[in-house]
Design a protein around this motif. Structure first.
Motif, PDB file in Angstrom:
ATOM      1  N   PHE A 186      15.605   3.622   1.412  1.00 46.27           N
ATOM      2  CA  PHE A 186      15.726   2.169   1.282  1.00 46.27           C
ATOM      3  C   PHE A 186      16.762   1.822   0.210  1.00 46.27           C
ATOM      4  CE2 PHE A 186      14.122  -1.958  -0.365  1.00 46.27           C
ATOM      5  CZ  PHE A 186      14.206  -2.697   0.795  1.00 46.27           C
ATOM      6  N   LEU A 187      16.705   2.523  -0.927  1.00 48.91           N
ATOM      7  CA  LEU A 187      17.703   2.297  -1.978  1.00 48.91           C
ATOM      8  C   LEU A 187      19.092   2.729  -1.526  1.00 48.91           C
ATOM      9  CD1 LEU A 187      15.809   3.437  -5.212  1.00 48.91           C
ATOM     10  CD2 LEU A 187      16.259   1.114  -4.441  1.00 48.91           C
ATOM     11  N   LEU A 188      19.138   3.729  -0.659  1.00 51.02           N
ATOM     12  CA  LEU A 188      20.424   4.217  -0.158  1.00 51.02           C
ATOM     13  C   LEU A 188      21.163   3.124   0.617  1.00 51.02           C
ATOM     14  CD1 LEU A 188      22.114   6.800  -0.158  1.00 51.02           C
ATOM     15  CD2 LEU A 188      21.019   7.450   1.972  1.00 51.02           C
ATOM     16  N   ILE A 189      20.417   2.215   1.243  1.00 52.18           N
ATOM     17  CA  ILE A 189      21.043   1.091   1.940  1.00 52.18           C
ATOM     18  C   ILE A 189      21.881   0.276   0.962  1.00 52.18           C
ATOM     19  CG2 ILE A 189      20.582  -1.066   3.168  1.00 52.18           C
ATOM     20  CD1 ILE A 189      17.985   0.222   4.197  1.00 52.18           C
ATOM     21  N   PHE A 190      21.324  -0.025  -0.208  1.00 50.42           N
ATOM     22  CA  PHE A 190      22.015  -0.861  -1.183  1.00 50.42           C
ATOM     23  C   PHE A 190      23.130  -0.080  -1.880  1.00 50.42           C
ATOM     24  CE2 PHE A 190      17.839  -2.466  -0.411  1.00 50.42           C
ATOM     25  CZ  PHE A 190      18.039  -3.830  -0.265  1.00 50.42           C
ATOM     26  N   ALA A 196      25.929  15.212   5.624  1.00 52.89           N
ATOM     27  CA  ALA A 196      24.562  14.839   5.236  1.00 52.89           C
ATOM     28  C   ALA A 196      24.235  15.520   3.920  1.00 52.89           C
ATOM     29  CB  ALA A 196      23.559  15.251   6.311  1.00 52.89           C
ATOM     30  N   ARG A 197      23.320  14.903   3.167  1.00 51.42           N
ATOM     31  CA  ARG A 197      22.896  15.470   1.894  1.00 51.42           C
ATOM     32  C   ARG A 197      21.708  16.397   2.111  1.00 51.42           C
ATOM     33  NH1 ARG A 197      22.697  10.308  -2.294  1.00 51.42           N
ATOM     34  NH2 ARG A 197      24.779   9.492  -1.860  1.00 51.42           N
ATOM     35  N   PRO A 198      21.647  17.514   1.391  1.00 55.43           N
ATOM     36  CA  PRO A 198      20.472  18.381   1.527  1.00 55.43           C
ATOM     37  C   PRO A 198      19.236  17.707   0.957  1.00 55.43           C
ATOM     38  CG  PRO A 198      21.878  19.149  -0.259  1.00 55.43           C
ATOM     39  CD  PRO A 198      22.636  18.045   0.437  1.00 55.43           C
ATOM     40  N   ARG A 199      18.072  18.094   1.486  1.00 53.75           N
ATOM     41  CA  ARG A 199      16.825  17.529   0.970  1.00 53.75           C
ATOM     42  C   ARG A 199      16.600  17.965  -0.469  1.00 53.75           C
ATOM     43  NH1 ARG A 199      15.007  19.271   6.137  1.00 53.75           N
ATOM     44  NH2 ARG A 199      14.618  17.521   7.526  1.00 53.75           N
ATOM     45  N   ARG A 200      15.990  17.086  -1.213  1.00 51.90           N
ATOM     46  CA  ARG A 200      15.702  17.386  -2.615  1.00 51.90           C
ATOM     47  C   ARG A 200      14.249  17.784  -2.769  1.00 51.90           C
ATOM     48  NH1 ARG A 200      19.712  14.023  -2.237  1.00 51.90           N
ATOM     49  NH2 ARG A 200      21.313  13.864  -3.834  1.00 51.90           N
ATOM     50  N   GLY A 215      18.902  -1.781  17.839  1.00 53.29           N
ATOM     51  CA  GLY A 215      19.503  -2.099  16.540  1.00 53.29           C
ATOM     52  C   GLY A 215      18.669  -1.579  15.388  1.00 53.29           C
ATOM     53  N   LEU A 216      17.340  -1.698  15.503  1.00 54.62           N
ATOM     54  CA  LEU A 216      16.442  -1.202  14.459  1.00 54.62           C
ATOM     55  C   LEU A 216      16.537   0.324  14.344  1.00 54.62           C
ATOM     56  CD1 LEU A 216      13.383  -3.455  15.302  1.00 54.62           C
ATOM     57  CD2 LEU A 216      14.770  -3.604  13.231  1.00 54.62           C
ATOM     58  N   LYS A 217      16.565   1.003  15.502  1.00 55.35           N
ATOM     59  CA  LYS A 217      16.677   2.460  15.491  1.00 55.35           C
ATOM     60  C   LYS A 217      17.993   2.893  14.873  1.00 55.35           C
ATOM     61  CE  LYS A 217      15.099   4.938  18.855  1.00 55.35           C
ATOM     62  NZ  LYS A 217      14.833   5.523  20.189  1.00 55.35           N
ATOM     63  N   SER A 218      19.063   2.150  15.149  1.00 55.43           N
ATOM     64  CA  SER A 218      20.367   2.463  14.576  1.00 55.43           C
ATOM     65  C   SER A 218      20.369   2.262  13.064  1.00 55.43           C
ATOM     66  CB  SER A 218      21.434   1.582  15.224  1.00 55.43           C
ATOM     67  OG  SER A 218      22.704   1.837  14.655  1.00 55.43           O
ATOM     68  N   MET A 219      19.673   1.230  12.592  1.00 50.88           N
ATOM     69  CA  MET A 219      19.582   0.978  11.142  1.00 50.88           C
ATOM     70  C   MET A 219      18.901   2.154  10.439  1.00 50.88           C
ATOM     71  SD  MET A 219      18.472  -3.051  11.114  1.00 50.88           S
ATOM     72  CE  MET A 219      18.140  -3.064   9.335  1.00 50.88           C
ATOM     73  N   ILE A 220      17.789   2.603  11.006  1.00 49.38           N
ATOM     74  CA  ILE A 220      17.059   3.719  10.387  1.00 49.38           C
ATOM     75  C   ILE A 220      17.897   4.990  10.439  1.00 49.38           C
ATOM     76  CG2 ILE A 220      15.042   5.218  10.635  1.00 49.38           C
ATOM     77  CD1 ILE A 220      13.450   2.798  11.553  1.00 49.38           C
ATOM     78  N   LYS A 221      18.537   5.235  11.572  1.00 51.24           N
ATOM     79  CA  LYS A 221      19.304   6.475  11.755  1.00 51.24           C
ATOM     80  C   LYS A 221      20.425   6.600  10.728  1.00 51.24           C
ATOM     81  CE  LYS A 221      21.866   9.066  15.258  1.00 51.24           C
ATOM     82  NZ  LYS A 221      22.376   9.055  16.658  1.00 51.24           N
ATOM     83  N   GLU A 222      21.017   5.471  10.320  1.00 48.60           N
ATOM     84  CA  GLU A 222      22.175   5.511   9.416  1.00 48.60           C
ATOM     85  C   GLU A 222      21.827   6.042   8.033  1.00 48.60           C
ATOM     86  OE1 GLU A 222      25.940   2.641   8.191  1.00 48.60           O
ATOM     87  OE2 GLU A 222      24.495   2.020   9.707  1.00 48.60           O
ATOM     88  N   VAL A 223      20.569   5.904   7.602  1.00 47.96           N
ATOM     89  CA  VAL A 223      20.178   6.376   6.268  1.00 47.96           C
ATOM     90  C   VAL A 223      19.011   7.365   6.323  1.00 47.96           C
ATOM     91  CG1 VAL A 223      21.034   4.372   5.004  1.00 47.96           C
ATOM     92  CG2 VAL A 223      18.728   4.321   5.973  1.00 47.96           C
ATOM     93  N   ASP A 224      18.599   7.754   7.516  1.00 47.04           N
ATOM     94  CA  ASP A 224      17.429   8.637   7.685  1.00 47.04           C
ATOM     95  C   ASP A 224      17.839  10.088   7.429  1.00 47.04           C
ATOM     96  OD1 ASP A 224      14.970   9.645   8.244  1.00 47.04           O
ATOM     97  OD2 ASP A 224      15.078   9.350  10.412  1.00 47.04           O
TER      98      ASP A 224
END
Length: 235
Positions: free
Chosen positions: A147-151, A66-70, A126-135
């Protein structure tokens, strides 16, 4: 000093005065120990879950998962230099379109509505899994950066082909019919240009300024035509 303790001290003093000389002094009564304070309440289940999530995130950061918070202000143009300025603005418009609460986030229900309107409805899990992948901050919703991380993940081939996030990325691409041939041509050319980030940013900024000038010129022409039409009816 409490009234009971004061009474005990006065009683001991009277006993000393009334005792005959040479008699041993009465042993002092042991003082009562202060009552212990009630134990602190045990942490609630939510506090335990929050602490566990923070510890797990720290482990993920240490392991590179995971990336550290900025702490700095988020700048999409510098954090996602592979995206053109035009694409970031288009994605920002789409993000704001589905941010019904106007709080700068897309929550679970807003993501549900978004996927339904894009023609790819998802289940609750499925929605929870989508958010979890980039949250990245584990708040259960999508910020504009996430949101940009998705793309970013879609372009890097880090998403599964049949995943909800991949469907979102594919269905959110520029629509050639809406943007026109020139807009689509500029969009795809921007992806393959071998220019430096700084040069590309300046070129896109200049193009944006030119586009604003053309829009302003069109507005002036429309206003002049309206005045002429109004004058014709008035005469």
């Amino acid at each position: 000093m409490s009234s009971n303790e004061l009474a005990r001290k006065l009683q001991r003093r009277l006993q000393q005065w009334e005792a005959p000389e040479g008699s041993p002094e009465p042993e002092p009564q042991p003082e009562r120990e202060p009552e212990p304070e009630p134990p602190a309440r045990a942490p609630t289940a939510s506090a335990d879950a929050e602490l566990s999530a923070q510890l797990n995130r720290r482990l993920d950061i240490n392991e590179g998962a995971a990336r550290p918070r900025r702490c700095k202000v988020f700048n999409p143009y510098t954090e996602f230099p592979e995206f053109s300025r035009r694409l970031i603005k288009d994605l920002e418009s789409k993000f704001k379109q589905y941010d019904a609460g106007r709080d700068g986030f897309i929550d679970l229900m807003e993501l549900k509505l978004m996927m339904e309107k894009l023609g790819a409805p998802q289940t609750h899990l499925g929605l929870k899994s989508m958010i979890k992948e980039v949250d990245e901050d584990f708040d259960g919703k999508l910020s504009f950066r996430e949101f940009l991380l998705i793309f970013h993940k879609a372009a890097a081939g880090e998403l599964q082909e049949e995943s909800g996030l991949m469907a979102l990325a594919k269905l959110s691409e520029i629509d050639v019919a809406l943007e026109g041939v020139k807009g689509a041509k500029d969009f795809f050319e921007a992806k393959v240009q071998a220019l430096s980030s700084a040069s590309r940013f300046e070129a896109e900024l200049k193009a944006e300024q030119e586009e604003r000038k053309r829009e302003e010129e069109k507005r002036r022409i429309r206003q002049a035509a309206f005045r002429e039409l109004k004058a014709a009816f008035s005469s």
